[in-house]
Design a protein around this motif. Structure first.
Motif, PDB file in Angstrom:
ATOM      1  N   THR A 322       0.845  -1.199   0.000  1.00  0.00           N
ATOM      2  CA  THR A 322       0.000   0.000   0.000  1.00  0.00           C
ATOM      3  C   THR A 322       0.878   1.245   0.000  1.00  0.00           C
ATOM      4  OG1 THR A 322      -1.779  -1.116   1.199  1.00  0.00           O
ATOM      5  CG2 THR A 322      -1.782   1.297   1.218  1.00  0.00           C
ATOM      6  N   LYS A 323       0.543   2.200  -0.864  1.00  0.00           N
ATOM      7  CA  LYS A 323       1.245   3.482  -0.913  1.00  0.00           C
ATOM      8  C   LYS A 323       0.237   4.620  -0.994  1.00  0.00           C
ATOM      9  CE  LYS A 323       5.689   2.139  -2.916  1.00  0.00           C
ATOM     10  NZ  LYS A 323       6.664   2.379  -4.021  1.00  0.00           N
ATOM     11  N   LYS A 324       0.666   5.786  -0.503  1.00  0.00           N
ATOM     12  CA  LYS A 324      -0.168   6.977  -0.575  1.00  0.00           C
ATOM     13  C   LYS A 324       0.231   7.816  -1.783  1.00  0.00           C
ATOM     14  CE  LYS A 324      -1.029   7.394   4.399  1.00  0.00           C
ATOM     15  NZ  LYS A 324      -0.922   8.284   5.583  1.00  0.00           N
ATOM     16  N   VAL A 325      -0.784   8.421  -2.422  1.00  0.00           N
ATOM     17  CA  VAL A 325      -0.549   9.272  -3.590  1.00  0.00           C
ATOM     18  C   VAL A 325      -1.205  10.634  -3.334  1.00  0.00           C
ATOM     19  CG1 VAL A 325      -0.834   9.532  -6.066  1.00  0.00           C
ATOM     20  CG2 VAL A 325      -0.598   7.258  -5.080  1.00  0.00           C
ATOM     21  N   ASN A 326      -0.420  11.700  -3.476  1.00  0.00           N
ATOM     22  CA  ASN A 326      -0.927  13.072  -3.324  1.00  0.00           C
ATOM     23  C   ASN A 326      -1.294  13.631  -4.697  1.00  0.00           C
ATOM     24  OD1 ASN A 326      -0.355  13.144  -0.490  1.00  0.00           O
ATOM     25  ND2 ASN A 326       1.790  13.496  -0.979  1.00  0.00           N
ATOM     26  N   LEU A 327      -2.541  14.077  -4.843  1.00  0.00           N
ATOM     27  CA  LEU A 327      -3.017  14.607  -6.123  1.00  0.00           C
ATOM     28  C   LEU A 327      -3.603  16.000  -5.930  1.00  0.00           C
ATOM     29  CD1 LEU A 327      -4.921  11.476  -7.481  1.00  0.00           C
ATOM     30  CD2 LEU A 327      -2.567  12.137  -7.988  1.00  0.00           C
ATOM     31  N   LEU A 328      -3.235  16.920  -6.821  1.00  0.00           N
ATOM     32  CA  LEU A 328      -3.841  18.240  -6.870  1.00  0.00           C
ATOM     33  C   LEU A 328      -4.667  18.349  -8.136  1.00  0.00           C
ATOM     34  CD1 LEU A 328      -0.897  20.579  -5.775  1.00  0.00           C
ATOM     35  CD2 LEU A 328      -2.913  19.963  -4.432  1.00  0.00           C
ATOM     36  N   GLY A 329      -5.820  19.002  -8.050  1.00  0.00           N
ATOM     37  CA  GLY A 329      -6.678  19.157  -9.221  1.00  0.00           C
ATOM     38  C   GLY A 329      -8.018  19.721  -8.818  1.00  0.00           C
ATOM     39  N   GLY A 330      -9.054  19.285  -9.544  1.00  0.00           N
ATOM     40  CA  GLY A 330     -10.390  19.773  -9.240  1.00  0.00           C
ATOM     41  C   GLY A 330     -11.100  20.251 -10.485  1.00  0.00           C
ATOM     42  N   ARG A 331     -12.162  20.984 -10.282  1.00  0.00           N
ATOM     43  CA  ARG A 331     -13.014  21.440 -11.377  1.00  0.00           C
ATOM     44  C   ARG A 331     -12.243  22.388 -12.305  1.00  0.00           C
ATOM     45  NH1 ARG A 331     -16.823  25.823 -11.489  1.00  0.00           N
ATOM     46  NH2 ARG A 331     -18.441  25.492 -13.049  1.00  0.00           N
ATOM     47  N   GLY A 332     -12.286  22.111 -13.602  1.00  0.00           N
ATOM     48  CA  GLY A 332     -11.650  22.977 -14.587  1.00  0.00           C
ATOM     49  C   GLY A 332     -10.156  22.825 -14.698  1.00  0.00           C
ATOM     50  N   THR A 333      -9.559  21.827 -14.040  1.00  0.00           N
ATOM     51  CA  THR A 333      -8.110  21.628 -14.108  1.00  0.00           C
ATOM     52  C   THR A 333      -7.791  20.360 -14.887  1.00  0.00           C
ATOM     53  OG1 THR A 333      -8.000  20.356 -12.037  1.00  0.00           O
ATOM     54  CG2 THR A 333      -7.840  22.738 -11.865  1.00  0.00           C
ATOM     55  N   ASN A 334      -6.624  20.361 -15.507  1.00  0.00           N
ATOM     56  CA  ASN A 334      -6.173  19.182 -16.248  1.00  0.00           C
ATOM     57  C   ASN A 334      -4.678  19.015 -16.022  1.00  0.00           C
ATOM     58  OD1 ASN A 334      -6.187  16.988 -18.066  1.00  0.00           O
ATOM     59  ND2 ASN A 334      -5.598  18.337 -19.746  1.00  0.00           N
ATOM     60  N   ASN A 335      -4.308  18.650 -14.805  1.00  0.00           N
ATOM     61  CA  ASN A 335      -2.905  18.465 -14.456  1.00  0.00           C
ATOM     62  C   ASN A 335      -2.373  17.148 -15.015  1.00  0.00           C
ATOM     63  OD1 ASN A 335      -2.976  20.866 -13.031  1.00  0.00           O
ATOM     64  ND2 ASN A 335      -3.511  19.861 -11.105  1.00  0.00           N
ATOM     65  N   GLY A 336      -1.063  17.003 -14.980  1.00  0.00           N
ATOM     66  CA  GLY A 336      -0.450  15.771 -15.456  1.00  0.00           C
ATOM     67  C   GLY A 336      -0.655  14.627 -14.478  1.00  0.00           C
ATOM     68  N   TYR A 337      -0.263  13.435 -14.905  1.00  0.00           N
ATOM     69  CA  TYR A 337      -0.431  12.239 -14.082  1.00  0.00           C
ATOM     70  C   TYR A 337       0.672  12.176 -13.017  1.00  0.00           C
ATOM     71  CZ  TYR A 337      -3.771  10.462 -17.509  1.00  0.00           C
ATOM     72  OH  TYR A 337      -4.858  10.294 -18.311  1.00  0.00           O
ATOM     73  N   THR A 338       0.322  11.607 -11.873  1.00  0.00           N
ATOM     74  CA  THR A 338       1.285  11.298 -10.817  1.00  0.00           C
ATOM     75  C   THR A 338       1.552   9.796 -10.841  1.00  0.00           C
ATOM     76  OG1 THR A 338       0.539  13.133  -9.436  1.00  0.00           O
ATOM     77  CG2 THR A 338       1.734  11.364  -8.345  1.00  0.00           C
ATOM     78  N   ILE A 347       1.515   2.685 -11.945  1.00  0.00           N
ATOM     79  CA  ILE A 347       0.181   3.300 -12.020  1.00  0.00           C
ATOM     80  C   ILE A 347       0.317   4.816 -12.166  1.00  0.00           C
ATOM     81  CG2 ILE A 347      -2.035   3.580 -10.878  1.00  0.00           C
ATOM     82  CD1 ILE A 347      -1.470   1.024  -9.319  1.00  0.00           C
ATOM     83  N   ASP A 348      -0.378   5.378 -13.164  1.00  0.00           N
ATOM     84  CA  ASP A 348      -0.454   6.822 -13.374  1.00  0.00           C
ATOM     85  C   ASP A 348      -1.857   7.287 -12.982  1.00  0.00           C
ATOM     86  OD1 ASP A 348       2.159   7.057 -14.483  1.00  0.00           O
ATOM     87  OD2 ASP A 348       1.392   6.227 -16.366  1.00  0.00           O
ATOM     88  N   ILE A 349      -1.934   8.280 -12.086  1.00  0.00           N
ATOM     89  CA  ILE A 349      -3.229   8.741 -11.574  1.00  0.00           C
ATOM     90  C   ILE A 349      -3.295  10.270 -11.659  1.00  0.00           C
ATOM     91  CG2 ILE A 349      -4.872   8.579  -9.667  1.00  0.00           C
ATOM     92  CD1 ILE A 349      -3.137   6.438  -8.424  1.00  0.00           C
ATOM     93  N   LYS A 350      -4.477  10.781 -11.933  1.00  0.00           N
ATOM     94  CA  LYS A 350      -4.696  12.227 -11.847  1.00  0.00           C
ATOM     95  C   LYS A 350      -6.111  12.509 -11.367  1.00  0.00           C
ATOM     96  CE  LYS A 350      -6.207  13.384 -16.568  1.00  0.00           C
ATOM     97  NZ  LYS A 350      -5.944  14.250 -17.745  1.00  0.00           N
ATOM     98  N   TYR A 351      -6.301  13.740 -10.874  1.00  0.00           N
ATOM     99  CA  TYR A 351      -7.595  14.183 -10.340  1.00  0.00           C
ATOM    100  C   TYR A 351      -7.952  15.503 -11.009  1.00  0.00           C
ATOM    101  CZ  TYR A 351     -10.648  16.616  -6.985  1.00  0.00           C
ATOM    102  OH  TYR A 351     -11.657  17.340  -6.399  1.00  0.00           O
ATOM    103  N   GLY A 352      -9.111  15.548 -11.656  1.00  0.00           N
ATOM    104  CA  GLY A 352      -9.523  16.791 -12.302  1.00  0.00           C
ATOM    105  C   GLY A 352     -10.540  16.539 -13.385  1.00  0.00           C
ATOM    106  N   ALA A 353     -10.637  17.510 -14.301  1.00  0.00           N
ATOM    107  CA  ALA A 353     -11.614  17.421 -15.379  1.00  0.00           C
ATOM    108  C   ALA A 353     -11.164  16.413 -16.431  1.00  0.00           C
ATOM    109  CB  ALA A 353     -11.814  18.791 -16.013  1.00  0.00           C
ATOM    110  N   LYS A 354     -12.134  15.931 -17.194  1.00  0.00           N
ATOM    111  CA  LYS A 354     -11.854  14.997 -18.281  1.00  0.00           C
ATOM    112  C   LYS A 354     -11.828  15.768 -19.603  1.00  0.00           C
ATOM    113  CE  LYS A 354     -15.147  12.134 -19.425  1.00  0.00           C
ATOM    114  NZ  LYS A 354     -16.054  10.961 -19.416  1.00  0.00           N
ATOM    115  N   ILE A 355     -10.905  15.411 -20.473  1.00  0.00           N
ATOM    116  CA  ILE A 355     -10.845  16.041 -21.796  1.00  0.00           C
ATOM    117  C   ILE A 355     -11.846  15.348 -22.708  1.00  0.00           C
ATOM    118  CG2 ILE A 355      -9.396  16.499 -23.798  1.00  0.00           C
ATOM    119  CD1 ILE A 355      -7.010  16.607 -21.971  1.00  0.00           C
ATOM    120  N   ILE A 356     -12.777  16.129 -23.257  1.00  0.00           N
ATOM    121  CA  ILE A 356     -13.816  15.595 -24.152  1.00  0.00           C
ATOM    122  C   ILE A 356     -13.561  16.143 -25.555  1.00  0.00           C
ATOM    123  CG2 ILE A 356     -16.287  15.482 -24.631  1.00  0.00           C
ATOM    124  CD1 ILE A 356     -16.768  15.944 -21.651  1.00  0.00           C
TER     125      ILE A 356
END
Length: 842
Positions: A322-338, A347-356
Motif C-alpha cells: 500500500t502506498k499513498k498518492v498526493n493529487l492536486l486538481g479539481g473542477r476545470g483543471t487538467n494536471n499531469g499524471y502522478t 500506475i499513473d493517476i490524476k484528479y480533475g476534469a476529463k478532456i472531451i
C-alpha cells in the motif's frame, strides 16, 4: 394487490406530502448554495439533487401525472387546460432526466489564432492507467480506469475503486480531501531539508521546493541552496540563517512593514523571509525557513488561499503493498499524471476534469472587448469572432457574445470569460440538445397551462369561484337582515351618552444601535506632518448635524449627473445611494439621506476619515478585525482603522493573491469586498469620484473630477483656459457658496451654481449626457425603491399561503381534492417560497 398499489400511487394526500418534501428540498438547496460560486454545489448535489429519494419523487410525479390523465379522462376537449398542465410537468421531468444522465457541459479556452476541438468537463474524475508486464502479441497492455467524483469540504467524502490487471487486484480509496490545497512540506524528522519558494507566474502563485544541496530552475532563473553555482542566485543555509548572493540587481518589499530594500548585485546579504523579491520580471517570496519534512497535501492559508486546485490523498493497494498518492486538481483543471509503483505495477493517476473531444473544431479569429465610457477595465460587452471548422457540414464564421449563442450539432457555446490580456476567450460548452428542448417545451406548456386553468370555465377554479360568489350573496343577505334588526332595535331604546377618553402619547427617541461613546481615531495628513484627532462618535455626529446641508438643497445636488468609475452615466443621487449602501449596508446615516452624506463628505472630508460608517461582516474567524485591530463585536469602523500610524494600508499584504485568483474563496471575497468599501469611501473623501466635468472632444467621452484635473495632467490637455479654470475652482466656489448659504439660510446662489454645472455638462458632454426626464425618472425610482418593498410582501404572502395550504390538505378529505388543483396550488406556493428564499439569500 394491484388496486391497492394503484390507490397508493395515485393518492392525492401522498402526492401533496411528496410535493411538500420536494418544495422544501429545493428551498433548502437554495440556502445551501448561498454565496457559492456555482449552483448547485457538490454539497447540495450530494445531499439533495443527486439522491435516490429526490429522483424517486420526480419519477413518482411523472407516473402519477400520466396515470391521472387516464384516471380523470383529461383527453376530453373540456379538460384541455388541465391536460396541458399535466403534460408540462411530464416534459420537465423527462428533460431533467435527460440532462442528468445524458447531457454534459464544460469549458473551452482558446487563444487568438488557435484552433481547438477539445473541452474540459464540468464534472471531476479520478482517472489513470495501470501498466504492467501483461502483453498481447508482444504489445504491453494498459488498463484505463476512471470514476466520477464530487468532493466537497463540507461532506464526509468517500471514494472506492476496485479493478484487476491481468488478474491482479488493485484497490484505491480516499484517505483525505482538502479544499483549497497545495503540496507542502510537513515537518518530519525522517525527511529531507527543503526551502519553499512561492513565485507568481501569470498572476497565479506556484510553489517550488529547493532541497538543500541542489539547484532549482524557476522559469529559467537558477536558484541554488548550499551548492555555489556561477550565474545562479546562490542561497547559503548555515546555523539556521540564510544568506543570498545574486548575480542580478533587484529589490525586495517586507510584507509586514511594507518597507523596501535593495538586492545588491554580487553581494552577500541576509535573506528576508516573507518578503517579495523582484529580479527582472520574476517575483518570488520565501515564506518559511528551511524545513525538515516530507511532502503532503495541506490546506493553504485561509487568508491567501487559491481555490483553483483542491487536493486528495489516495491509498493505492496491490499484491499486499500500500502506498499513498498526493493529487492536486479539481473542477476545470487538467494536471499531469502522478506516478506510483505498487505491487509490481506502474500506475499513473490524476484528479480533475476529463478532456472531451468534439466532432468539429473552433478557431478564435479575434476577441473583442468594449469598455464603458471613460474607463479602462470596466467592460460593457465582449465577444468572440470564431470560425467553425467541420468536415461533415462545412466551415462558417460566427460571432459569440452575450445572448448570441453558437448552436452547432447539439453543442451550445456561450461567451463565459476571457483572458486578462484580452488575447483569449473561455467558452462555456453545453451538450444537452434533447434535455434542453424537452425542458423548454415543458416550461412553455406550464406557463400556458397556468394561464389557461385560471380562465377555462371547465376547471376546478371556476367551480370554486362560482361557489364563493354564492357564499358572498348569502352573506350580503344575512348582513342586510342584521342591519335591519339593529335599526329597529335602536328606535325602541333610549339614547345613551358616550364619553371618550384622550390618551396621551409619549414618544421617546430611540438610541442608535452603535455604541454612542465609541472612541474613533483619525489622522489628518499633509505633506509636512500627521495630526492626531480623537473624538467620540457622539461628538463627531454632533459636528456633522450642525453643518449638514438641508435636505431640500441636497436633493437638488443629487440631480447633478456624474460618470461613475465603471463609466455609467447616472444622477449623483444614484451614485450617492449606492455608495452609502455598499459601505454601510444602510440607506441613511444618523437620519441623513445619501445626498446629504455625499455633499457633507465633499464639504468636510477630514471629518469623514473618523466617522464609523464602514460595515464589517461578522464571521467566526474575524480576520479583518484582527488585522485592523478593532474589537470582535464592533460592526462599524472608520476609514483610519485600516491604516497604520505611518499611513500604511493594513490590508495590502492580503490583496494581491485575492485579486489575481480567478475562482475566489469566501475569505478572499471578504477582503476584496472590504477593500472596495475602503476605496469607495476614500475616493469620495479625496474627490476622485466626483466626475462631473466632461473632457472636450474626448474619443471615449471621459469625465473627470477636479482632483484628477489637478493631479493627472489634464490641465495641459484642455485648451480652453476658461473651462480649465472652471474645472479647477468651480466646485470649490460652489462649496463656499453652500457654506455661506447655511449661515444666511438662503440657497439661491448655490442653486444657480448647480444650474451652471448642468448647462456645462449638456454643452460639452452632450454625447453621453442624460436628459432631465431620465434623471427625474431614476431619482423617483431610487426614492420609492419598489422592489425592496415587494421583498417583505413576497415573504409574508409565501409564508401565509404555505401555512394555509398545509392546514387545508390535512383537514380536507382526499376525495374532495382535485389533484390538478392541488398541484397547481403547490406550484404557486413553491414559486413564492423559492423566490422569497432567493431574495433573503441575496
Amino acid at each position: 394487490m394491484q388496486n391497492k398499489f394503484a390507490k397508493i400511487l395515485f393518492s392525492t394526500r401522498l402526492t401533496a406530502i411528496l410535493f411538500i418534501v420536494f418544495a422544501l428540498a429545493m428551498g433548502i438547496g437554495t440556502f445551501l448554495d448561498a454565496g457559492q460560486d456555482t449552483s448547485p454545489t457538490p454539497y447540495s448535489r450530494t445531499l439533495i439533487y443527486n439522491t435516490w429519494w429526490f429522483e424517486g419523487i420526480m419519477v413518482f410525479f411523472t407516473i402519477n401525472f400520466i396515470g391521472n390523465m387516464f384516471k380523470y379522462r383529461l383527453f376530453r376537449w373540456k379538460k384541455w387546460a388541465t391536460l396541458t398542465l399535466h403534460l408540462s410537468f411530464i416534459l420537465i421531468f423527462i428533460g431533467a432526466f435527460i440532462t442528468r444522465y445524458i447531457g454534459y457541459e464544460g469549458m473551452m479556452p482558446i487563444r487568438e489564432g488557435a484552433t481547438e476541438n477539445t473541452m474540459l468537463s464540468q464534472k471531476t474524475y479520478i482517472s489513470g492507467f495501470i501498466n504492467g508486464e501483461y502483453e498481447i502479441n508482444g504489445v504491453a497492455q494498459r488498463l484505463r480506469f476512471e470514476k466520477a467524483v464530487d468532493f466537497s469540504p463540507r461532506l464526509d467524502n468517500d471514494f472506492e475503486l476496485e479493478t484487476k490487471y491481468d488478474g491482479q487486484e488493485v484497490t484505491m480509496s480516499l484517505e483525505k480531501y482538502v479544499g483549497g490545497a497545495e503540496l507542502d512540506i510537513v515537518p518530519d524528522e525522517s525527511g529531507d531539508e527543503y526551502l519553499k519558494l512561492v513565485e507568481a507566474g501569470n498572476g497565479d502563485p506556484h510553489n517550488h521546493f529547493i532541497k538543500v544541496g541542489t539547484i532549482e530552475n524557476v522559469h529559467n532563473l537558477l536558484i541554488a541552496l548550499n551548492k555555489p553555482t556561477e550565474g545562479a542566485v546562490n542561497l547559503t543555509y548555515k546555523d539556521g540563517e540564510i544568506s543570498i548572493d545574486s548575480p542580478f540587481e533587484g529589490e525586495y518589499l517586507q510584507m509586514a512593514t511594507m518597507s523596501e530594500g535593495k538586492l545588491v548585485k554580487d553581494s552577500i546579504q541576509p535573506l528576508m523571509l516573507r518578503s517579495r523579491y523582484i529580479i527582472g520580471d520574476m517575483q518570488f517570496v520565501f515564506p518559511n525557513p528551511v524545513t525538515k519534512g516530507v511532502f503532503d497535501i495541506a490546506e493553504r492559508s485561509k487568508l491567501l488561499k487559491s481555490p483553483s486546485e483542491n487536493g486528495v490523498v489516495l491509498k493505492v493497494s496491490s499484491n499486499g503493498e500500500t502506498k499513498k498518492v498526493n493529487l492536486l486538481g479539481g473542477r476545470g483543471t487538467n494536471n499531469g499524471y502522478t506516478n506510483v509503483e505498487v505491487g509490481g505495477l506502474d500506475i499513473d493517476i490524476k484528479y480533475g476534469a476529463k478532456i472531451i473531444e468534439l466532432p468539429f473544431s473552433i478557431k478564435l479569429n479575434d476577441f473583442i472587448a468594449e469598455r464603458y465610457p471613460g474607463t479602462e477595465n470596466s467592460y460593457s460587452s465582449f465577444a468572440s469572432q470564431v470560425t467553425v471548422i467541420d468536415e461533415q457540414e462545412g466551415d462558417f464564421d460566427y460571432k459569440i457574445f452575450m445572448n448570441n449563442i453558437l448552436d452547432h450539432r447539439g453543442y451550445r457555446f456561450f461567451q463565459a470569460q476571457f483572458d486578462p490580456d484580452e488575447k483569449g476567450t473561455i467558452l462555456s460548452v453545453n451538450h444537452d440538445y434533447w434535455g434542453t428542448w424537452f425542458t423548454y417545451l415543458g416550461y412553455f406548456l406550464l406557463y400556458f397551462g397556468l394561464m389557461a386553468i385560471l380562465f377555462d370555465k371547465n376547471t376546478r377554479f371556476k367551480d370554486l369561484e362560482s361557489r364563493l360568489s354564492k357564499i358572498k350573496k348569502k352573506k350580503v343577505k344575512s348582513l342586510t337582515v342584521l342591519l335591519l334588526l339593529a335599526s329597529l332595535s335602536g328606535f325602541a331604546q333610549d339614547g345613551h351618552d358616550h364619553t371618550g377618553h384622550d390618551h396621551e402619547q409619549h414618544a421617546t427617541e430611540e438610541q442608535q444601535a452603535l455604541g454612542s461613546e465609541q472612541v474613533v481615531e483619525g489622522e489628518h495628513t499633509s505633506q509636512e506632518a500627521h495630526v492626531k484627532v480623537k473624538a467620540t462618535k457622539t461628538q463627531i455626529d454632533s459636528v456633522l448635524r450642525a453643518n449638514m446641508v438641508p435636505k431640500e438643497h441636497a436633493d437638488l445636488f443629487g440631480h447633478m449627473v456624474i460618470q461613475d468609475l465603471g463609466g455609467r452615466m447616472m444622477p449623483l443621487n444614484t451614485y450617492a445611494s449606492e455608495l452609502l449602501r455598499k459601505i454601510s449596508k444602510s440607506d441613511t446615516y444618523e437620519g441623513f439621506n445619501a445626498n446629504q452624506v455625499f455633499l457633507s463628505i465633499q464639504e468636510s472630508p477630514m471629518i469623514w476619515y473618523n466617522v464609523p460608517i464602514i460595515y464589517l461582516k461578522t464571521n467566526k474567524d474575524d480576520s479583518i478585525r484582527k488585522i485592523i485591530g478593532v474589537p470582535k463585536d464592533q460592526k462599524y469602523v472608520t476609514l483610519l482603522d485600516f491604516f497604520t500610524d505611518d499611513f500604511q494600508y493594513k490590508l495590502n499584504p492580503y490583496l494581491e493573491e485575492a485579486s489575481n485568483t480567478q475562482v475566489k474563496t469566501g475569505y478572499q471575497k471578504e477582503f476584496l469586498e472590504t477593500n472596495q468599501k475602503v476605496n469607495l469611501l476614500s475616493n469620495a473623501i479625496e474627490g476622485r469620484s466626483l466626475k462631473i466635468f466632461p473632457i472636450p472632444d474626448d474619443a471615449n467621452n471621459k469625465w473627470i473630477s477636479p482632483m484628477e484635473f489637478r493631479t493627472e495632467g489634464y490641465r495641459e490637455k484642455i485648451a480652453d483656459s476658461t473651462y480649465a479654470s472652471f474645472i479647477d475652482s468651480g466646485f470649490n466656489w460652489y462649496l463656499y457658496t453652500v457654506n455661506e448659504a447655511k449661515k444666511k439660510g438662503d440657497f439661491k446662489a448655490a442653486d444657480k451654481f448647480l444650474e451652471t454645472f448642468n448647462k456645462t455638462q449638456h454643452n460639452i458632454g452632450g454625447a453621453v449626457m442624460l436628459d432631465d426626464d431620465k434623471v427625474h425618472a431614476e431619482i423617483m425610482y431610487n426614492k420609492y425603491d419598489i422592489f425592496k418593498q415587494l421583498f417583505s410582501w413576497y415573504m409574508y404572502a409565501g409564508t401565509l399561503l404555505f401555512v394555509i395550504l398545509i392546514i387545508q390538505i390535512f383537514k380536507t378529505k382526499s376525495k374532495a381534492i382535485n389533484i390538478t388543483v392541488l398541484v397547481f396550488k403547490w406550484i404557486i406556493v413553491g414559486l413564492f417560497v423559492l423566490h422569497t428564499a432567493g431574495l433573503i439569500v441575496r
